[in-house]
Scaffold this motif. Structure first.
Motif, PDB file in Angstrom:
ATOM      1  N   ARG A 225      -5.753  -6.039   1.560  1.00  0.00           N
ATOM      2  CA  ARG A 225      -5.536  -6.876   0.373  1.00  0.00           C
ATOM      3  C   ARG A 225      -5.223  -6.039  -0.873  1.00  0.00           C
ATOM      4  N   SER A 226      -5.884  -4.898  -1.031  1.00  0.00           N
ATOM      5  CA  SER A 226      -5.667  -4.104  -2.239  1.00  0.00           C
ATOM      6  C   SER A 226      -4.243  -3.578  -2.318  1.00  0.00           C
ATOM      7  N   GLU A 229      -1.965  -6.380  -3.347  1.00  0.00           N
ATOM      8  CA  GLU A 229      -2.079  -6.601  -4.788  1.00  0.00           C
ATOM      9  C   GLU A 229      -1.350  -5.513  -5.571  1.00  0.00           C
ATOM     10  N   ASN A 232       2.369  -6.324  -5.286  1.00  0.00           N
ATOM     11  CA  ASN A 232       2.645  -7.558  -6.013  1.00  0.00           C
ATOM     12  C   ASN A 232       2.630  -7.306  -7.518  1.00  0.00           C
ATOM     13  N   ASN A 233       1.621  -6.582  -8.013  1.00  0.00           N
ATOM     14  CA  ASN A 233       1.564  -6.232  -9.430  1.00  0.00           C
ATOM     15  C   ASN A 233       2.748  -5.371  -9.843  1.00  0.00           C
ATOM     16  N   ASN A 253      -5.823  -0.039  -7.911  1.00  0.00           N
ATOM     17  CA  ASN A 253      -6.101  -0.777  -6.682  1.00  0.00           C
ATOM     18  C   ASN A 253      -6.875   0.022  -5.641  1.00  0.00           C
TER      19      ASN A 253
END
Length: 288
Positions: A225-226, A229, A232-233, A253
């Motif tokens: 997940r990290s 993210e 995505n960021n 992250n």
């Protein structure tokens, strides 16, 4: 306003600090990953303080490489200090890698980077790979193509994905494909995602650059997940403005003591695809 340019050595290199920096300030930047069946790759540098009037060239970025960093990786059983080597496939052309450690699905890997007064640490796990089921051309306009990549998200929750591509004759390594970060909060079973761009150095994120006739290698990576993210960021920030990024997003992250990431990627098979007209495609199960 002063900003910071992080020489994260991926082809997405340009990024900016999430806070205002004073001249002379710097942070450690670490970018690394390990895939199943492959040796780890880690790039380490220091950030470069710049202003809107600053003109950078390749030498400026190379000069900020942390070639003498101590980079250590461990899988819980074996610990190894990685070797720094010149590698012209990347820019800047220098990486840290292992002589013996190869990634395995399900294993966790810790990373420690020591350089000057910096100490950075992170941990990642290589998730179970998910195969690509189908690749086809959705549309073509002015020789620019949009592809569709289809795969089947397993019912188990917590799966995350990122697509990377490499075009024969243009790329020496895999680059992230723009806007292809996915988590299964919005996935259920068979899923298709558009692929229109290989994100290379200085390319604007909205620019389509996949052309009819291109021979492309496509890699679907399962991530934690990290890392989802992180990418995505990165994409949300990059879409705003090439030189006004990361002011509201945490770009560490899970990386303590540095900016960047340490990613475990689960990869099934790399799909080789030649871009033709929209009527030619790979049927489910025939991706190679």
């Amino acid at each position: 306003m002063k900003k910071t340019l992080y020489s994260i050595a991926l082809a997405l290199t340009l990024s900016a600090c999430a806070k205002t920096e004073q001249p002379g300030d710097s942070v450690l930047v670490v970018e690394g990953w390990i895939e199943n069946g492959a040796r780890p790759v880690v790039m380490v540098s220091e950030s470069i303080g710049i202003s809107s009037e600053t003109v950078l060239d390749a030498k400026d970025i190379v000069d900020h490489l942390a070639k003498w960093a101590k980079v250590t990786i461990s899988d819980g059983e074996t610990t190894e200090i990685l070797t720094g080597v010149a590698d012209s496939r990347y820019f800047p052309p220098f990486i840290f890698t292992s002589k013996k450690m190869v990634g395995e699905v399900g294993k966790s890997y810790s990373l420690k980077v020591e350089y000057k007064d910096y100490v950075a640490e992170a941990q990642t796990t290589i998730p179970e790979p998910v195969p690509i089921d189908r690749v086809y051309v959705l549309s073509v306009k002015d020789s620019l193509a949009i592809l569709k990549v289809g795969f089947t998200d397993p019912p188990l929750k917590g799966n995350n994905y990122k697509i990377f591509t490499r075009t024969k004759g243009k790329d020496t390594h895999f680059h992230p494909s723009a806007f292809t970060s996915l988590c299964d909060d919005v996935l259920d079973g068979y899923t298709e995602i558009q692929l229109f761009s290989t994100q290379r150095l200085l390319d604007y994120i909205y620019w389509g650059n996949i052309h009819v006739g291109d021979e492309i290698e496509i890699k679907l990576c399962s991530t934690d997940r990290s890392i989802y993210e992180y990418w995505n960021n990165f994409e949300v920030s990059l879409a705003g403005n090439m030189f006004n990024m990361f002011y509201e997003h945490d770009m560490s992250n899970g990386m303590k003591g540095a900016m960047g990431y340490w990613a475990g990627y689960g990869v099934d098979k790399v799909v080789n695809f030649t871009v033709h007209d929209p009527n030619e495609y790979l049927e489910p199960g025939t991706a190679q």
